[in-house]
Scaffold this active site. Sequence first.
Site, mmCIF file in Angstrom:
data_model
loop_
_atom_site.group_PDB
_atom_site.id
_atom_site.type_symbol
_atom_site.label_atom_id
_atom_site.label_comp_id
_atom_site.label_asym_id
_atom_site.label_seq_id
_atom_site.Cartn_x
_atom_site.Cartn_y
_atom_site.Cartn_z
ATOM 1 N N ARG A 15 43.789 48.328 38.233
ATOM 2 C CA ARG A 15 45.472 48.100 39.895
ATOM 3 C C ARG A 15 46.482 48.307 39.133
ATOM 4 O O ARG A 15 47.209 48.938 40.268
ATOM 5 C CB ARG A 15 45.820 46.774 39.233
ATOM 6 C CG ARG A 15 44.368 45.795 39.809
ATOM 7 C CD ARG A 15 44.881 44.234 39.782
ATOM 8 N NE ARG A 15 44.428 43.643 38.848
ATOM 9 C CZ ARG A 15 45.399 42.305 38.102
ATOM 10 N NH1 ARG A 15 45.896 41.560 38.983
ATOM 11 N NH2 ARG A 15 44.385 41.629 37.641
ATOM 12 N N CYS A 19 40.400 43.056 38.309
ATOM 13 C CA CYS A 19 40.331 44.607 38.182
ATOM 14 C C CYS A 19 41.344 44.799 37.176
ATOM 15 O O CYS A 19 42.370 44.743 37.294
ATOM 16 C CB CYS A 19 40.727 44.945 40.146
ATOM 17 S SG CYS A 19 40.287 46.918 40.159
ATOM 18 N N TRP A 78 37.061 54.617 41.515
ATOM 19 C CA TRP A 78 36.133 55.607 40.732
ATOM 20 C C TRP A 78 35.388 54.154 39.572
ATOM 21 O O TRP A 78 35.909 52.671 39.230
ATOM 22 C CB TRP A 78 36.299 55.885 39.890
ATOM 23 C CG TRP A 78 37.645 56.069 38.861
ATOM 24 C CD1 TRP A 78 37.450 55.567 38.436
ATOM 25 C CD2 TRP A 78 38.219 56.668 39.806
ATOM 26 N NE1 TRP A 78 38.933 55.664 37.729
ATOM 27 C CE2 TRP A 78 39.707 55.940 39.047
ATOM 28 C CE3 TRP A 78 38.950 57.020 41.453
ATOM 29 C CZ2 TRP A 78 40.977 56.236 39.568
ATOM 30 C CZ3 TRP A 78 40.211 57.410 41.564
ATOM 31 C CH2 TRP A 78 41.402 56.574 40.129
ATOM 32 N N GLU A 81 30.349 50.096 33.049
ATOM 33 C CA GLU A 81 29.735 49.178 34.330
ATOM 34 C C GLU A 81 28.497 50.163 34.001
ATOM 35 O O GLU A 81 27.123 48.416 34.583
ATOM 36 C CB GLU A 81 30.240 49.912 35.381
ATOM 37 C CG GLU A 81 32.445 48.887 35.349
ATOM 38 C CD GLU A 81 32.423 49.732 36.699
ATOM 39 O OE1 GLU A 81 32.199 47.872 37.449
ATOM 40 O OE2 GLU A 81 33.055 50.509 36.736
HETATM 41 C C1 HEM Z 1 40.506 53.309 41.191
HETATM 42 C C2 HEM Z 1 39.482 52.627 40.202
HETATM 43 C C3 HEM Z 1 39.159 51.517 40.103
HETATM 44 C C4 HEM Z 1 38.758 50.888 38.800
HETATM 45 C C5 HEM Z 1 38.299 52.452 37.580
HETATM 46 C C6 HEM Z 1 38.139 49.605 38.735
HETATM 47 C C7 HEM Z 1 37.726 49.243 37.441
HETATM 48 C C8 HEM Z 1 36.735 47.544 37.951
HETATM 49 C C9 HEM Z 1 36.133 46.979 36.895
HETATM 50 C C10 HEM Z 1 35.409 47.581 35.918
HETATM 51 C C11 HEM Z 1 35.748 45.723 37.696
HETATM 52 C C12 HEM Z 1 34.549 44.402 36.845
HETATM 53 C C13 HEM Z 1 33.165 44.972 38.248
HETATM 54 C C14 HEM Z 1 32.426 44.379 37.637
HETATM 55 O O1 HEM Z 1 32.204 43.968 35.991
HETATM 56 O O2 HEM Z 1 31.284 44.146 38.138
HETATM 57 C C15 HEM Z 1 37.209 45.564 38.874
HETATM 58 C C16 HEM Z 1 36.929 44.311 39.922
HETATM 59 C C17 HEM Z 1 36.894 44.551 40.969
HETATM 60 N N1 HEM Z 1 37.878 45.243 41.685
HETATM 61 FE FE1 HEM Z 1 38.555 47.052 40.591
HETATM 62 N N2 HEM Z 1 38.532 48.927 40.345
HETATM 63 C C18 HEM Z 1 39.368 50.244 40.971
HETATM 64 C C19 HEM Z 1 40.015 49.405 42.365
HETATM 65 C C20 HEM Z 1 39.730 49.102 43.394
HETATM 66 C C21 HEM Z 1 39.995 48.789 43.951
HETATM 67 C C22 HEM Z 1 39.653 49.915 45.669
HETATM 68 C C23 HEM Z 1 39.474 47.483 45.175
HETATM 69 C C24 HEM Z 1 40.427 47.553 46.527
HETATM 70 C C25 HEM Z 1 40.735 48.343 47.031
HETATM 71 C C26 HEM Z 1 39.290 46.914 43.746
HETATM 72 C C27 HEM Z 1 39.211 45.518 43.740
HETATM 73 C C28 HEM Z 1 38.207 44.405 42.595
HETATM 74 C C29 HEM Z 1 37.983 43.084 43.274
HETATM 75 C C30 HEM Z 1 38.045 42.790 43.861
HETATM 76 C C31 HEM Z 1 37.525 43.506 41.819
HETATM 77 C C32 HEM Z 1 36.297 41.721 40.822
HETATM 78 C C33 HEM Z 1 34.983 41.609 42.109
HETATM 79 C C34 HEM Z 1 34.205 40.688 42.003
HETATM 80 O O3 HEM Z 1 35.041 39.629 41.798
HETATM 81 O O4 HEM Z 1 33.129 40.631 41.751
HETATM 82 N N3 HEM Z 1 39.066 47.985 42.414
HETATM 83 N N4 HEM Z 1 37.710 47.014 39.119
HETATM 84 N N1 LIG Z 2 34.429 50.417 39.632
HETATM 85 C C1 LIG Z 2 34.426 49.464 41.035
HETATM 86 N N2 LIG Z 2 33.527 48.165 40.515
HETATM 87 C C2 LIG Z 2 33.363 47.384 40.990
HETATM 88 C C3 LIG Z 2 34.411 46.563 41.142
HETATM 89 C C4 LIG Z 2 33.930 45.215 41.917
HETATM 90 C C5 LIG Z 2 32.564 44.879 41.463
HETATM 91 C C6 LIG Z 2 31.901 45.694 40.999
HETATM 92 C C7 LIG Z 2 30.057 44.740 41.260
HETATM 93 N N3 LIG Z 2 30.239 43.683 40.708
HETATM 94 C C8 LIG Z 2 29.141 42.587 40.578
HETATM 95 C C9 LIG Z 2 28.288 43.045 39.947
HETATM 96 C C10 LIG Z 2 26.653 42.243 39.503
HETATM 97 C C11 LIG Z 2 27.511 41.498 39.011
HETATM 98 C C12 LIG Z 2 28.509 41.197 37.507
HETATM 99 N N4 LIG Z 2 29.033 42.569 37.945
HETATM 100 C C13 LIG Z 2 31.645 46.542 40.630
HETATM 101 C C14 LIG Z 2 34.835 49.551 41.856
HETATM 102 C C15 LIG Z 2 33.534 48.952 43.132
HETATM 103 C C16 LIG Z 2 34.755 49.230 44.084
HETATM 104 C C17 LIG Z 2 36.221 49.804 43.569
HETATM 105 S S1 LIG Z 2 36.585 49.921 42.023
#
Ligand code: HEM
Ligand SMILES: N=C(Nc1cccc(CNC[C@@H]2CCCN2)c1)c1cccs1
Length: 360
Positions: free
Chosen positions: A68, A65, A235, A240
């Site tokens: 963070r 993420c 958000w 994405e």
């Molecule tokens: C507040 C704005 C936030 C932004 C802009 C953001 C942005 C992102 C982005 C761009 C990714 C990569 C997603 C992808 O490529 O599919 C990501 C992954 C992730 N985010 Fe954040 N995030 C935010 C908030 C959060 C929150 C609130 C949580 C949990 C409480 C969180 C937990 C995670 C987790 C667990 C992943 C990895 C998901 C996976 O392994 O598939 N994020 N985030």
């Molecule tokens: N901005 C966000 N994007 C996000 C975060 C965690 C996971 C994902 C979805 N990831 C899975 C997709 C599908 C394969 C690669 N990307 C999106 C958020 C989603 C929920 C909190 S932040």
Amino acid sequence: HAVNTDLYTKAEEFIRLFYYEQQLSGVEDRLDEIRQSIDEEGTYTHTSTELEFGAKVAWRNSNRCIGRLFWDTLRVFDARHLDTPEAMRDALYDHIDYATNGGRIRSTITIFKPETEEHQVRLWNHQLIRYAGYEENGTVTGDPASVGFTKRCQQLGWQGEGTAYDILPLVIEADHEQPQWFEIPQEKILEVPLRHPDFDWFKDLKLKWYAVPIISDMRLEIGGLNYTAAPFNGWYMETEIGARNLADEFRYDLLPAVAEAMGLDTRRNASLWKDRALIELNQAVLHSYQTDGVNIVDHHTAAKQFQRFEQKENKCGRQATGDWTWLIPPVSPAATHIFHSSYENRMDSPNYFYQTPAYE
Ligand code: HEM
Ligand SMILES: N=C(Nc1cccc(CNC[C@@H]2CCCN2)c1)c1cccs1
């Protein structure tokens, strides 16, 4: 007994972290309570303050993420007392309303009861709000990523309208009983029609996307307890939507359409038509969300915020862990400091994990 010892060890590690970071006294008394509970019932119960701290630190530990910096602002709704699919449905409706907030998106998590030997709650949705995908002899209408889940929803009795933007139903499975599906009232779904600041023809592509990404299929682990239904949202980062959801060939595959409308030479890679189309598609996403007052962050600002997170962690005596392969944005990665940095990809606890698919 080994399992319980394992549970107590994880519980103790979490509780000591909580008491240390929150500068609380009385940790030994709390640990005695927990040890007694595990010995008598095989599990223990987090207080609401422990639960909130756990959910926030799990975000702080999420290596993939980039967002963070704001880990400590997470709004935590404790829904562990809810027992029926209808009550859980209403909590999910409330989550959508609270998080959406007319576009002024609030980072929110709703936490349902943790799994035990007797029961487990699962949400079958990948995200609470997502478009359906319908496959008809080789072509897909809607989101190809949703084809499997859409078929399952139809088997459960759900019927979509068949458009490219049908919102899938909530599917809630409690205690290994028959999953129940519920429509989300249309008025709860905030969407953004896509238009470009300079290309007037862009709106004629009739593209849109939803405002709030709410991940609903991950497992939140805190102190050895597994919260298998704990939907969370932040958000979007614009890439994405503009570089993946609408651009991937196996998703909406829109780069050729955008490039053609731009009059680019799509027969030669060296014209860099894909790159030019990508920039304009991401520009349209940013412009549209910002114009409609829906929170979104560009990948440069997000990287700067992540750098501030790294610095803040160092000030607190911690080193931010990370998964470089996911932290770099898919557009202009080397234009961010992240590309030129390295991160240890260690999975600390609490954290969010993938879990076995709820359906096949
Ligand atoms: C507040 C704005 C936030 C932004 C802009 C953001 C942005 C992102 C982005 C761009 C990714 C990569 C997603 C992808 O490529 O599919 C990501 C992954 C992730 N985010 Fe954040 N995030 C935010 C908030 C959060 C929150 C609130 C949580 C949990 C409480 C969180 C937990 C995670 C987790 C667990 C992943 C990895 C998901 C996976 O392994 O598939 N994020 N985030
Ligand atoms: N901005 C966000 N994007 C996000 C975060 C965690 C996971 C994902 C979805 N990831 C899975 C997709 C599908 C394969 C690669 N990307 C999106 C958020 C989603 C929920 C909190 S932040």
